[in-house]
Design a protein around this motif. Structure first.
Motif: not given
Length: 155
Positions: A79-81, A9-11, A93-100
């Motif tokens: 956001i991930v810190e 993925a990309r962040a 991160f794009e939320i949709r990437t994490l949801i998938r």
């Protein structure tokens, strides 16, 4: 045994400066791991591991566990810190990437009823996040170019 789920993925790496930069990250989950741990692999070889529930709850509300903080940023970003002795890294991160990714992890996790008898961590605190560093990065920073107008890093 279910296969390990790995998503490239990309962040966006958030910095003190006015510009952010995209970075490739690896999201990994092993369904055989009873702790249900999500790994975020960074381009420098650092691997952060924490409970899947931390990421899931962070999609809805701010949450912190140990050295990891997660919170939604608007309706489309997360956001991930990550805190360590080396400093703080903040990723968007794009939320949709994490949801998938999380949907795939739930689909691969064995569907056993969760009771205190079947849950290995029943009555215990969740596993604290962990950070490991490999001596060499797992993969080169492919396509990780600075934003327009950004100054190249000088060594």
């Amino acid at each position: 045994m279910s296969p390990v789920i790995e998503v490239h993925a990309r962040a966006r790496l958030i910095t003190d400066g006015p510009l952010t930069r995209p970075v490739p990250v690896d999201l990994r989950y092993d369904p055989a791991d009873e702790r249900r741990t999500v790994h975020i692999g960074l381009p420098d070889g650092t691997d952060w591991a924490f409970g899947r529930d931390l990421l899931e709850r962070g999609l809805r509300t701010p949450i912190e566990r140990g050295a990891v903080r997660v919170w939604p940023c608007g309706r489309t970003q997360l956001i991930v810190e990550l805190h360590s002795t080396d400093g703080v890294e903040v990723f968007q991160f794009e939320i949709r990437t994490l949801i998938r990714f999380l949907a795939r992890t739930r689909a691969q996790t064995p569907a056993t009823p969760v009771t205190s008898a079947t849950r290995p961590d029943a009555g215990r605190e969740p596993q604290p996040p962990s950070r490991t560093i490999t001596t060499a990065a797992r993969r080169p920073e492919r396509d990780a170019r600075p934003e327009r107008g950004a100054q190249p890093a000088r060594g």
